[in-house]
Design a protein around this motif. Sequence first.
Motif, PDB file in Angstrom:
ATOM      1  N   ASP A 127       1.085  -0.698   0.037  1.00  0.00           N
ATOM      2  CA  ASP A 127       0.414  -0.104  -0.029  1.00  0.00           C
ATOM      3  C   ASP A 127       1.112   0.790   0.199  1.00  0.00           C
ATOM      4  O   ASP A 127       2.107   1.483   0.931  1.00  0.00           O
ATOM      5  CB  ASP A 127      -0.582   0.252   1.058  1.00  0.00           C
ATOM      6  N   THR A 128       0.246   1.774  -1.129  1.00  0.00           N
ATOM      7  CA  THR A 128       1.282   3.237  -0.731  1.00  0.00           C
ATOM      8  C   THR A 128       0.316   4.300   0.000  1.00  0.00           C
ATOM      9  O   THR A 128      -0.159   4.821  -0.502  1.00  0.00           O
ATOM     10  CB  THR A 128       1.989   3.543  -2.579  1.00  0.00           C
ATOM     11  N   ARG A 129       1.797   5.077   0.390  1.00  0.00           N
ATOM     12  CA  ARG A 129       0.757   7.005   1.319  1.00  0.00           C
ATOM     13  C   ARG A 129       2.048   8.110   0.428  1.00  0.00           C
ATOM     14  O   ARG A 129       3.093   7.737   1.155  1.00  0.00           O
ATOM     15  CB  ARG A 129       0.973   6.320   1.897  1.00  0.00           C
TER      16      ARG A 129
ATOM     17  N   LYS B  66       3.592  11.400   0.315  1.00  0.00           N
ATOM     18  CA  LYS B  66       3.900  12.519   1.163  1.00  0.00           C
ATOM     19  C   LYS B  66       3.950  13.899  -0.025  1.00  0.00           C
ATOM     20  O   LYS B  66       3.243  15.103   0.564  1.00  0.00           O
ATOM     21  CB  LYS B  66       5.465  12.540   1.523  1.00  0.00           C
TER      22      LYS B  66
ATOM     23  N   LEU C 239       7.226   8.927  -1.202  1.00  0.00           N
ATOM     24  CA  LEU C 239       6.082   8.315  -0.410  1.00  0.00           C
ATOM     25  C   LEU C 239       6.595   7.152   0.534  1.00  0.00           C
ATOM     26  O   LEU C 239       8.029   6.833   0.609  1.00  0.00           O
ATOM     27  CB  LEU C 239       5.323   7.525  -1.893  1.00  0.00           C
TER      28      LEU C 239
END
Length: 56
Positions: free
Chosen positions: A19-21, A23, A28
Amino acid sequence: MLERNISEEQLIELLETGDTRFKDDTRLWIAKAFPKRTDNLVCAAVVLEDLLVVKT
């Protein structure tokens, strides 16, 4: 990777299916739970530039 006992196969799976988030546009985190590990998640800080930079 050695200190946290993360194999190259786990790193590849993390980068491909984690899962990527983001910034911002280039920074990320990618995280993934591995059921057989005793810690919560494996997470990598990633920078998208001309090449992919991964800090585990």
